[in-house]
Design a protein around this motif. Structure first.
Motif, PDB file in Angstrom:
ATOM      1  N   VAL A   1       0.809  -1.225   0.000  1.00 50.41           N
ATOM      2  CA  VAL A   1       0.000   0.000   0.000  1.00 50.41           C
ATOM      3  C   VAL A   1       0.841   1.273   0.000  1.00 50.41           C
ATOM      4  CG1 VAL A   1      -1.981  -1.102   1.077  1.00 50.41           C
ATOM      5  CG2 VAL A   1      -0.183  -0.125   2.512  1.00 50.41           C
ATOM      6  N   ALA A   2       2.102   1.181   0.423  1.00 53.56           N
ATOM      7  CA  ALA A   2       2.957   2.381   0.475  1.00 53.56           C
ATOM      8  C   ALA A   2       4.365   2.003   0.012  1.00 53.56           C
ATOM      9  CB  ALA A   2       2.989   2.965   1.882  1.00 53.56           C
ATOM     10  N   PRO A   3       4.540   1.771  -1.284  1.00 52.70           N
ATOM     11  CA  PRO A   3       5.858   1.332  -1.779  1.00 52.70           C
ATOM     12  C   PRO A   3       6.958   2.380  -1.609  1.00 52.70           C
ATOM     13  CG  PRO A   3       4.375   1.846  -3.592  1.00 52.70           C
ATOM     14  CD  PRO A   3       3.542   1.863  -2.360  1.00 52.70           C
ATOM     15  N   GLY A   4       6.559   3.610  -1.355  1.00 52.87           N
ATOM     16  CA  GLY A   4       7.561   4.661  -1.191  1.00 52.87           C
ATOM     17  C   GLY A   4       8.205   4.681   0.179  1.00 52.87           C
ATOM     18  N   ILE A   5       7.787   3.775   1.094  1.00 53.51           N
ATOM     19  CA  ILE A   5       8.327   3.731   2.452  1.00 53.51           C
ATOM     20  C   ILE A   5       9.114   2.454   2.637  1.00 53.51           C
ATOM     21  CG2 ILE A   5       7.762   3.736   4.906  1.00 53.51           C
ATOM     22  CD1 ILE A   5       5.187   5.158   4.248  1.00 53.51           C
ATOM     23  N   GLU A   6      10.279   2.571   3.263  1.00 49.20           N
ATOM     24  CA  GLU A   6      11.052   1.376   3.591  1.00 49.20           C
ATOM     25  C   GLU A   6      10.265   0.543   4.605  1.00 49.20           C
ATOM     26  OE1 GLU A   6      15.571   2.272   3.915  1.00 49.20           O
ATOM     27  OE2 GLU A   6      14.524   4.031   4.679  1.00 49.20           O
ATOM     28  N   SER A   7      10.011  -0.708   4.276  1.00 45.95           N
ATOM     29  CA  SER A   7       9.192  -1.530   5.175  1.00 45.95           C
ATOM     30  C   SER A   7      10.013  -2.179   6.284  1.00 45.95           C
ATOM     31  CB  SER A   7       8.475  -2.633   4.371  1.00 45.95           C
ATOM     32  OG  SER A   7       9.425  -3.413   3.656  1.00 45.95           O
ATOM     33  N   ARG A   8      11.325  -2.288   6.127  1.00 47.10           N
ATOM     34  CA  ARG A   8      12.219  -2.894   7.118  1.00 47.10           C
ATOM     35  C   ARG A   8      11.718  -4.269   7.563  1.00 47.10           C
ATOM     36  NH1 ARG A   8      16.185   0.200   9.129  1.00 47.10           N
ATOM     37  NH2 ARG A   8      17.025  -1.906   9.461  1.00 47.10           N
ATOM     38  N   THR A   9      11.313  -5.078   6.607  1.00 46.27           N
ATOM     39  CA  THR A   9      10.834  -6.428   6.922  1.00 46.27           C
ATOM     40  C   THR A   9      11.936  -7.272   7.573  1.00 46.27           C
ATOM     41  OG1 THR A   9      11.381  -7.129   4.659  1.00 46.27           O
ATOM     42  CG2 THR A   9       9.125  -6.418   5.081  1.00 46.27           C
ATOM     43  N   ASP A  10      13.206  -6.915   7.309  1.00 49.17           N
ATOM     44  CA  ASP A  10      14.287  -7.681   7.919  1.00 49.17           C
ATOM     45  C   ASP A  10      14.244  -7.570   9.439  1.00 49.17           C
ATOM     46  OD1 ASP A  10      14.801  -4.956   7.665  1.00 49.17           O
ATOM     47  OD2 ASP A  10      16.989  -5.233   7.675  1.00 49.17           O
ATOM     48  N   VAL A  11      13.985  -6.355   9.940  1.00 55.09           N
ATOM     49  CA  VAL A  11      13.903  -6.156  11.384  1.00 55.09           C
ATOM     50  C   VAL A  11      12.672  -6.850  11.953  1.00 55.09           C
ATOM     51  CG1 VAL A  11      13.664  -4.428  13.211  1.00 55.09           C
ATOM     52  CG2 VAL A  11      15.157  -3.985  11.240  1.00 55.09           C
ATOM     53  N   LEU A  12      11.558  -6.730  11.255  1.00 57.03           N
ATOM     54  CA  LEU A  12      10.315  -7.343  11.757  1.00 57.03           C
ATOM     55  C   LEU A  12      10.423  -8.856  11.826  1.00 57.03           C
ATOM     56  CD1 LEU A  12       7.695  -5.131   9.849  1.00 57.03           C
ATOM     57  CD2 LEU A  12       8.647  -4.812  12.141  1.00 57.03           C
ATOM     58  N   ARG A  13      11.049  -9.464  10.836  1.00 57.97           N
ATOM     59  CA  ARG A  13      11.165 -10.924  10.850  1.00 57.97           C
ATOM     60  C   ARG A  13      12.104 -11.398  11.960  1.00 57.97           C
ATOM     61  NH1 ARG A  13       8.366 -12.765   6.745  1.00 57.97           N
ATOM     62  NH2 ARG A  13       8.165 -11.536   4.826  1.00 57.97           N
ATOM     63  N   GLU A  14      13.129 -10.595  12.264  1.00 60.29           N
ATOM     64  CA  GLU A  14      14.009 -10.960  13.378  1.00 60.29           C
ATOM     65  C   GLU A  14      13.249 -10.920  14.696  1.00 60.29           C
ATOM     66  OE1 GLU A  14      17.227  -8.223  13.114  1.00 60.29           O
ATOM     67  OE2 GLU A  14      18.222  -9.246  11.443  1.00 60.29           O
ATOM     68  N   VAL A  15      12.358  -9.927  14.861  1.00 60.22           N
ATOM     69  CA  VAL A  15      11.552  -9.846  16.088  1.00 60.22           C
ATOM     70  C   VAL A  15      10.637 -11.056  16.187  1.00 60.22           C
ATOM     71  CG1 VAL A  15       9.777  -8.523  17.290  1.00 60.22           C
ATOM     72  CG2 VAL A  15      11.664  -7.331  16.151  1.00 60.22           C
ATOM     73  N   LEU A  16      10.027 -11.443  15.064  1.00 62.97           N
ATOM     74  CA  LEU A  16       9.167 -12.636  15.082  1.00 62.97           C
ATOM     75  C   LEU A  16       9.970 -13.883  15.409  1.00 62.97           C
ATOM     76  CD1 LEU A  16       6.881 -12.056  11.948  1.00 62.97           C
ATOM     77  CD2 LEU A  16       6.158 -12.088  14.336  1.00 62.97           C
ATOM     78  N   ALA A  17      11.216 -13.941  14.935  1.00 63.74           N
ATOM     79  CA  ALA A  17      12.009 -15.159  15.096  1.00 63.74           C
ATOM     80  C   ALA A  17      12.496 -15.370  16.517  1.00 63.74           C
ATOM     81  CB  ALA A  17      13.192 -15.122  14.126  1.00 63.74           C
ATOM     82  N   ASP A  18      13.035 -14.321  17.149  1.00 60.33           N
ATOM     83  CA  ASP A  18      13.636 -14.541  18.463  1.00 60.33           C
ATOM     84  C   ASP A  18      12.917 -13.826  19.599  1.00 60.33           C
ATOM     85  OD1 ASP A  18      14.366 -11.869  18.187  1.00 60.33           O
ATOM     86  OD2 ASP A  18      16.451 -12.309  17.695  1.00 60.33           O
ATOM     87  N   GLY A  19      11.921 -13.003  19.297  1.00 60.01           N
ATOM     88  CA  GLY A  19      11.149 -12.358  20.338  1.00 60.01           C
ATOM     89  C   GLY A  19      11.833 -11.190  21.006  1.00 60.01           C
ATOM     90  N   LYS A  20      13.007 -10.790  20.531  1.00 55.63           N
ATOM     91  CA  LYS A  20      13.702  -9.660  21.132  1.00 55.63           C
ATOM     92  C   LYS A  20      13.187  -8.353  20.539  1.00 55.63           C
ATOM     93  CE  LYS A  20      18.010 -12.172  22.003  1.00 55.63           C
ATOM     94  NZ  LYS A  20      19.477 -12.217  21.717  1.00 55.63           N
ATOM     95  N   PRO A  21      12.773  -7.403  21.402  1.00 53.19           N
ATOM     96  CA  PRO A  21      12.325  -6.100  20.880  1.00 53.19           C
ATOM     97  C   PRO A  21      13.466  -5.403  20.118  1.00 53.19           C
ATOM     98  CG  PRO A  21      11.705  -6.359  23.178  1.00 53.19           C
ATOM     99  CD  PRO A  21      12.661  -7.461  22.873  1.00 53.19           C
ATOM    100  N   ARG A  22      13.106  -4.682  19.068  1.00 55.27           N
ATOM    101  CA  ARG A  22      14.110  -3.974  18.269  1.00 55.27           C
ATOM    102  C   ARG A  22      13.601  -2.587  17.901  1.00 55.27           C
ATOM    103  NH1 ARG A  22      15.100  -9.251  17.169  1.00 55.27           N
ATOM    104  NH2 ARG A  22      17.302  -9.867  16.869  1.00 55.27           N
ATOM    105  N   GLU A  23      14.579  -1.716  17.613  1.00 52.43           N
ATOM    106  CA  GLU A  23      14.264  -0.369  17.146  1.00 52.43           C
ATOM    107  C   GLU A  23      14.871  -0.184  15.760  1.00 52.43           C
ATOM    108  OE1 GLU A  23      15.645   2.491  19.928  1.00 52.43           O
ATOM    109  OE2 GLU A  23      14.485   1.690  21.609  1.00 52.43           O
ATOM    110  N   ALA A  24      14.244   0.656  14.956  1.00 53.97           N
ATOM    111  CA  ALA A  24      14.749   0.892  13.596  1.00 53.97           C
ATOM    112  C   ALA A  24      14.297   2.257  13.110  1.00 53.97           C
ATOM    113  CB  ALA A  24      14.258  -0.195  12.646  1.00 53.97           C
ATOM    114  N   ILE A  25      15.134   2.866  12.263  1.00 52.56           N
ATOM    115  CA  ILE A  25      14.797   4.120  11.594  1.00 52.56           C
ATOM    116  C   ILE A  25      14.323   3.789  10.184  1.00 52.56           C
ATOM    117  CG2 ILE A  25      15.682   6.306  10.689  1.00 52.56           C
ATOM    118  CD1 ILE A  25      15.429   6.368  13.637  1.00 52.56           C
TER     119      ILE A  25
END
Length: 595
Positions: free
Chosen positions: A77-101
């Motif tokens: 829905v918003a291709p002009g925004i970086e989705s940072r799926t790499d960070v989100l998948r890491e949170v799903l994988a190990d449960g550690k909270p993360r921050e990202a810009i």
């Protein structure tokens, strides 16, 4: 459903207490008030990173209604925004909270302006099962822009600092232009050309709108990939005609940069006056060009043209700002070199005029002279020589060196020469001529000191009268080819007002050559002057050879290919004469001496 990792066994006394207090109320209504009233964006995503819920603040950040986000991923829905799926998948994988810009462009106001967000992401679990992610998003665009602007300012200052050490290290205009072009490639361009108004064009003259603009290409630099195409663009040193309406002409007329995208048909239409040049650019793969003015202290003095080709990105507004900064600084150095070149041209023409027409000697004296400009400096020196024809077959030979360089030294040289001609016409002996010159020059506050050597040649009587004002000793080339330095009393340079010049007389007969010279012939940096003079006296030269050949050999063996200072040399030799002429001139010379 609860965030993972809230502590120990998942119990939080304060949270439990708050939940118990809210259980008596409508907890769903309280939750809606919290999510709806915060300025932070809150989003809940499933394990496939599709939106399950977004609060009003998140929808406003994205510029998309909440209903338009539900069931979709951010990339959909918003291709002009970086989705940072790499960070989100890491949170799903190990449960550690993360921050990202995250950064990107949205449809919110102002539209399509790049923004930055800071997100904190936690994994959600229910009954031991991972159910998704909750993210809390805050917009940090202002802070990121400040950081970006600060970083860009640092980079720009570092760039300008590097340019200051590499551009403008010489007063040679073409070399300064070449330094600018070499600095720009490949840092900001795949090809860079520096073009300047011809030095014979008066600065500030309005450009004629109905005729081509004529510039001289002072420098050209390209990346290796574009070198085969250089012949199509012209070479350094060429004069280039830019038609009215071309990018270079527009840049000089408006004193503003001209940025062009050569892949745009509209731009190609505007650039019709230079269609041939653009066709060569496009054939070489050039897709973006930038022309910025070289602004002198009062008037434009030329342009800098940059081009990018192949995979290089098109020029941006930031590139324009950086290139303008570099051009402004370089223009100061180029303008200084341009004015210096014009000044040196005037001095050189004046010096050539002075040295091209020495006075004619008597027929009883054969003369030859040479002037060799410095090979290590563009400075015009104050070296000069003169011959003055006097009565009774005598000729005054003069060798001088005004201290300093440039137009001022050349002007003083002209003044001393004319003064010497006037004083020598009175028939005074050399040491008295120097006294008169010293008194005249020392009376002028602006006149520069000068060394001077006078030699009054009297072939009929077989001798030469000398007097020196701080000059190096003359030399004699004897018939056997050896060189003898003539030892003379040496007075102070002209212009000091001290006087004290003494006469000296030495033989001057047929078969030998008298050599006068300036210090550039013998002096070398770091070498004692006695050693320098010893090198001259060690030469062996044929005294009977043509004088021009003798001087050429002296210059070749003493000064080499590149003299460290200007060199002037003057050679004189007695011509064979009949006894009757010699007796007549000898009697006249004796009467002149008595007078």
């Amino acid at each position: 459903m609860c965030p993972h990792g809230s502590g120990g066994d998942g119990a939080d006394p304060l949270l439990d207490k708050a939940a118990a207090a809210l259980s008596a109320e409508n907890s769903e209504q309280v939750l809606r008030q919290v999510l709806g009233g915060t300025h932070a964006g809150v989003a809940i995503l499933d394990t496939r990173l599709r939106f399950l819920y977004v609060n009003p603040a998140f929808a406003a950040m994205a510029g998309i209604p909440a209903a338009g986000l539900a069931g979709h991923t951010l990339a959909e829905v918003a291709p002009g925004i970086e989705s940072r799926t790499d960070v989100l998948r890491e949170v799903l994988a190990d449960g550690k909270p993360r921050e990202a810009i995250t950064s990107g462009r949205t449809r919110s106001e102002p539209p399509y302006e790049r923004r930055w967000w800071h997100g904190t992401y936690h994994r959600l679990e229910a009954e031991g099962r991972v159910t998704g992610i909750v993210g809390v998003i805050l917009e940090v665009t202002g802070f990121q822009r400040q950081q970006r602007d600060l970083e860009q300012a640092r980079e720009r200052l570092a760039l300008l600092d590097a340019a200051a050490t590499r551009i403008g290290t010489t007063l040679d205009m073409d070399m300064t232009c070449a330094q600018l072009a070499d600095f720009l490639v490949p840092l900001l361009a795949d090809m860079a050309t520096v073009e300047v108004l011809p030095t014979d064009e008066p600065e500030g003259r309005p450009l004629a709108p109905d005729r081509d603009l004529r510039l001289r290409r002072a420098a050209l630099a390209v990346v290796p990939a574009l070198r085969p195409a250089v012949p199509h663009f012209g070479r350094a040193g060429d004069f280039v005609a830019h038609p009215s309406g071309s990018a270079v002409a527009r840049c000089l007329e408006t004193a503003e940069p001209v940025l062009r995208n050569l892949q745009s048909q509209d731009e190609l239409s505007r650039s019709a006056p230079e269609a041939g040049r653009l066709a060569a650019y496009r054939a070489a793969g050039i897709h973006s060009t930038l022309v910025v003015p070289l602004a002198g202290l009062e008037h434009p003095i030329g342009t800098v043209s940059l081009a990018r080709s192949g995979d290089s990105p098109a020029y941006t507004d930031e590139d324009v700002v950086i290139t303008q900064d570099l051009a402004r600084r370089a223009a100061i150095s180029i303008g200084n070199a341009r004015r210096y070149a014009r000044s040196q041209g005037i001095a050189l023409e004046l010096q050539r005029a002075l040295l091209a027409e020495p006075g004619s000697p008597h027929p009883n004296l054969e003369l030859a002279s040479r002037y060799l400009p410095s090979g290590s400096s563009a400075l015009v020196g104050g070296d000069w020589y003169e011959t003055v024809r006097l009565s009774f077959g005598r000729t005054l030979l003069v060798m001088g060196d005004v201290m300093g360089h440039g137009v001022e030294a050349a002007v003083d040289m002209s003044y001393y020469r004319s003064t010497l001609r006037y004083v020598s016409a009175t028939g005074l002996p050399p040491h008295r001529i120097l006294r008169q010159l010293d008194a005249t020059i020392s009376g002028s506050e602006s006149a520069r000191p000068a060394t001077c050597l006078l030699a009054l040649a009297d072939p009929a009587r077989g001798f030469c009268s000398f007097s020196s004002a701080g000059h190096l000793p003359p030399a004699r080339i004897l018939p056997d080819g050896t060189i003898e330095l003539i030892d003379l009393p040496n007075g102070p340079p002209l212009g000091t007002g001290f006087g004290g010049y003494e006469p000296a007389t030495r033989p001057f007969v047929e078969g030998e050559v008298l050599l006068l010279y300036t210090d550039g012939l013998v002096e070398r940096r770091g070498e004692d002057i006695d050693t320098s003079l010893a090198r001259l006296s060690a030469l062996r030269l044929p005294a009977s050879a043509d004088l021009d050949e003798i001087l050429d050999e002296v210059l070749q063996r003493m000064a080499g290919e590149a003299a460290e200072d200007d060199v002037a040399v003057l050679a004189a030799r007695v011509r064979p004469s009949s006894r009757e002429t010699a007796d007549t001139e000898q009697a006249g010379g004796a009467r002149a001496e008595q007078a």
